[in-house]
Design a protein around this motif. Structure first.
Motif, mmCIF file in Angstrom:
data_model
loop_
_atom_site.group_PDB
_atom_site.id
_atom_site.type_symbol
_atom_site.label_atom_id
_atom_site.label_comp_id
_atom_site.label_asym_id
_atom_site.label_seq_id
_atom_site.Cartn_x
_atom_site.Cartn_y
_atom_site.Cartn_z
ATOM 1 N N GLY A 34 0.808 -1.204 0.000
ATOM 2 C CA GLY A 34 0.000 0.000 0.000
ATOM 3 C C GLY A 34 0.847 1.262 0.000
ATOM 4 N N LEU A 35 0.247 2.356 -0.438
ATOM 5 C CA LEU A 35 0.948 3.635 -0.512
ATOM 6 C C LEU A 35 0.977 4.368 0.818
ATOM 7 C CD1 LEU A 35 2.246 5.965 -2.146
ATOM 8 C CD2 LEU A 35 -0.074 6.704 -2.765
ATOM 9 N N SER A 36 -0.048 4.197 1.636
ATOM 10 C CA SER A 36 -0.219 5.047 2.819
ATOM 11 C C SER A 36 0.972 4.999 3.773
ATOM 12 C CB SER A 36 -1.496 4.649 3.565
ATOM 13 O OG SER A 36 -2.633 4.917 2.773
ATOM 14 N N GLU A 37 1.529 3.803 3.995
ATOM 15 C CA GLU A 37 2.618 3.688 4.958
ATOM 16 C C GLU A 37 3.890 4.377 4.485
ATOM 17 O OE1 GLU A 37 4.189 -0.229 5.587
ATOM 18 O OE2 GLU A 37 3.660 -0.880 3.562
ATOM 19 N N LEU A 38 3.952 4.770 3.218
ATOM 20 C CA LEU A 38 5.139 5.419 2.684
ATOM 21 C C LEU A 38 5.081 6.939 2.835
ATOM 22 C CD1 LEU A 38 5.571 3.266 -0.541
ATOM 23 C CD2 LEU A 38 6.564 2.900 1.725
ATOM 24 N N HIS A 39 3.906 7.459 3.180
ATOM 25 C CA HIS A 39 3.786 8.889 3.478
ATOM 26 C C HIS A 39 4.236 9.152 4.903
ATOM 27 C CE1 HIS A 39 1.781 10.208 -0.156
ATOM 28 N NE2 HIS A 39 0.905 9.226 -0.054
ATOM 29 N N ILE A 40 4.892 10.270 5.126
ATOM 30 C CA ILE A 40 5.265 10.640 6.490
ATOM 31 C C ILE A 40 4.008 10.879 7.317
ATOM 32 C CG2 ILE A 40 6.397 12.427 7.879
ATOM 33 C CD1 ILE A 40 8.521 12.600 5.687
ATOM 34 N N ARG B 165 -2.564 11.270 6.374
ATOM 35 C CA ARG B 165 -3.873 11.929 6.447
ATOM 36 C C ARG B 165 -4.064 12.885 5.262
ATOM 37 N NH1 ARG B 165 -3.486 14.213 12.473
ATOM 38 N NH2 ARG B 165 -1.440 14.729 11.585
ATOM 39 N N GLY B 166 -5.182 12.692 4.583
ATOM 40 C CA GLY B 166 -5.489 13.552 3.455
ATOM 41 C C GLY B 166 -4.719 13.230 2.188
ATOM 42 N N ARG B 167 -3.910 12.208 2.212
ATOM 43 C CA ARG B 167 -3.134 11.823 1.033
ATOM 44 C C ARG B 167 -3.850 10.714 0.279
ATOM 45 N NH1 ARG B 167 2.095 13.842 1.937
ATOM 46 N NH2 ARG B 167 2.374 13.504 -0.297
ATOM 47 N N PRO B 168 -3.620 10.605 -1.012
ATOM 48 C CA PRO B 168 -4.330 9.569 -1.790
ATOM 49 C C PRO B 168 -3.915 8.164 -1.380
ATOM 50 C CG PRO B 168 -2.616 10.622 -3.113
ATOM 51 C CD PRO B 168 -2.729 11.422 -1.851
#
Length: 469
Positions: free
Chosen positions: A423-429, A432-435
């Motif tokens: 998944g992409l989410s865990e790669l964002h710092i 929240r609010g990110r795709p």
């Protein structure tokens, strides 16, 4: 009493119970060894004369014990072939603390993994024979913390020729992977007073953790369609961690103007650029973009690896360092694990020198390009899914429609169908609010398994789409 068969074809310690008769003790010891699997089916046992000599027993005692175990089905004997262990299932004794090992996924579509069934085994074996035929003291002697000179020399030529890296053998350090490369660099930076490192957002969360583990703060650099926004960095940082050829995970290259901005930043501030060229060999629509390191070789650490081209289990990677960092990094490497295993270094050096490595990359580049095209064709038939990035690398980022279930639910459904994705989410710092999105690797499955993997993936996708109606 404990005995060892030092003169036989196998080494095995057995306990002869002194409270039993000699024949009975030998029978019990052999029977237990077979039941427990310590003597595997087909194992050739010592001759009765040899075993009697080893154990200090009479040959008749050993012959009688063998005959008894043949009668019980534990041993087999054929004239001229000796006595071997029969094919019977060993006893399994479960450990109360043992945890069952989970089975691997049926369809491995994780990003960043090559098709290891494409490993150039014939070329590797030929190189191994050439290497081993050389001086044993050279091949198997103590290694160098900096890495074998043969590989460093081969890499200096190869990286200059294929990636535009400006370096020399004395500025290259061999490591066991990019993870170790970054860990050594982070430790050296922290020891030299560095306090913060700029990292792309999104980026690989494991590598952000490596930097933080060294006591360094991480400052986010947003990523857009032109790569990392290096010209918008507002934090004071001592180093910048970039994936300029193929940003991980979005798949976009760093725009030329931002490459120039990164070079201007390092010249103005004296900061360090750490370039992770994790899959730079794989560009499918044009020649691979040259390394950023060529713009500022004295202020850039270029990091490469064989994990994406040959296989992650080889544990071979390299850094092309600015001159001032060579000594402290080599010292840190020596403290970490003394040196990287030598034989594989010499074999890889041979592959590079004889251009077998180039041939392998060209062949896999063609296969991976076709796989990526097939994935994009299948994606185009699903409304709302958007693929990102240039034709490069070993994965494609696909963002999910806003009306889809949460990313973790999509991943769970895929996992139930035997699909491994990321998944992409865990790669964002801060997710929240990110795709939301999926990183779909198209390289890992063997050739025969790739289409079935896509079938399973898009069957799951269609199930999701149908559930939204």
């Amino acid at each position: 009493m404990r005995k060892t068969w030092s003169g036989s074809r196998i080494d095995l310690h057995i306990d002869l119970d002194a409270s039993k008769g000699r024949r009975s003790a030998l029978e019990s010891a052999l029977r237990d060894a077979i039941r427990q699997g310590r003597l595997a089916a087909g194992t050739l046992l010592p001759s009765t004369r040899g075993l009697a000599t080893e154990l200090g027993l009479s040959r008749g005692t050993v012959t009688a014990a063998y005959d008894q175990l043949v009668e019980e089905g534990y041993l087999t004997t054929r004239p001229g072939s000796g006595t071997t262990v029969a094919d019977i299932p060993p006893e399994t004794v479960p450990s109360p603390s043992a945890t069952p090992r989970p089975a691997g996924p049926r369809h491995d579509l994780r990003p960043g993994l090559p098709d290891v069934s494409d490993f150039p085994a014939r070329a590797w074996l030929a190189a191994t024979r050439r290497v081993v035929a050389g001086s044993r003291s050279v091949v198997l002697g103590a290694g160098d913390p900096q890495g074998r000179l043969e590989l460093r020399t081969a890499l200096a030529d190869y990286l200059g020729r294929t990636r535009g890296v400006v370096t020399s053998p004395d500025r290259i350090v061999i490591t066991s992977g990019y993870y170790q490369s970054l860990r050594l660099l982070s430790a050296v930076l922290a020891q030299n007073g560095a306090r913060a490192v700029a990292v792309e957002d999104p980026s690989h969360n494991v590598f952000r953790g490596v930097v933080q583990h060294a006591g360094l703060a991480t400052a986010p650099m947003p990523v857009d369609a032109h790569g990392a926004c290096v010209d918008a960095l507002t934090h004071e940082v001592d180093a910048m961690l970039l994936t300029p050829s193929h940003q991980y995970p979005t798949g976009v290259p760093l725009h030329p103007s931002r490459r120039q901005a990164a070079g201007a930043w390092t010249r103005t501030t004296g900061g360090l650029i750490v370039e992770d060229d994790y899959d730079g060999e794989y560009r499918y629509d044009r020649q691979p973009v040259g390394a950023l390191q060529g713009i500022a070789p004295d202020r850039t650490v270029y990091c490469g690896t064989a994990s994406k081209t040959l296989g992650p289990a080889l544990r071979l990677a390299w850094m092309a360092l600015p001159p001032q960092l060579v000594k402290p990094v080599v010292e840190a490497k020596q403290q970490a694990d003394l040196y990287t295993e030598s034989l594989s270094q010499l074999i890889l050096a041979d592959l590079i020198t004889n251009h077998a490595y180039d041939r392998h990359i060209r062949a896999t580049r063609l296969r991976y390009r076709r796989r990526r095209e097939l994935l994009l064709t299948r994606l185009s038939g699903v409304k709302g899914l958007t693929a990102h990035g240039v034709p490069a690398g070993l994965h494609t980022l696909v963002t999910l429609p806003a009306d889809w279930p949460p990313e973790d639910q999509v991943l769970s459904l895929c996992a139930r169908q035997g699909l491994a994705l990321r998944g992409l989410s865990e790669l964002h710092i801060d997710p929240r609010g990110r795709p939301a999105g999926l990183l779909i690797g198209f390289a890992a499955p063997p050739e025969h398994a790739y289409r079935p993997a896509l079938d399973a993936l898009f069957s799951t996708v269609q199930e999701l789409v149908a559930s939204l109606k």
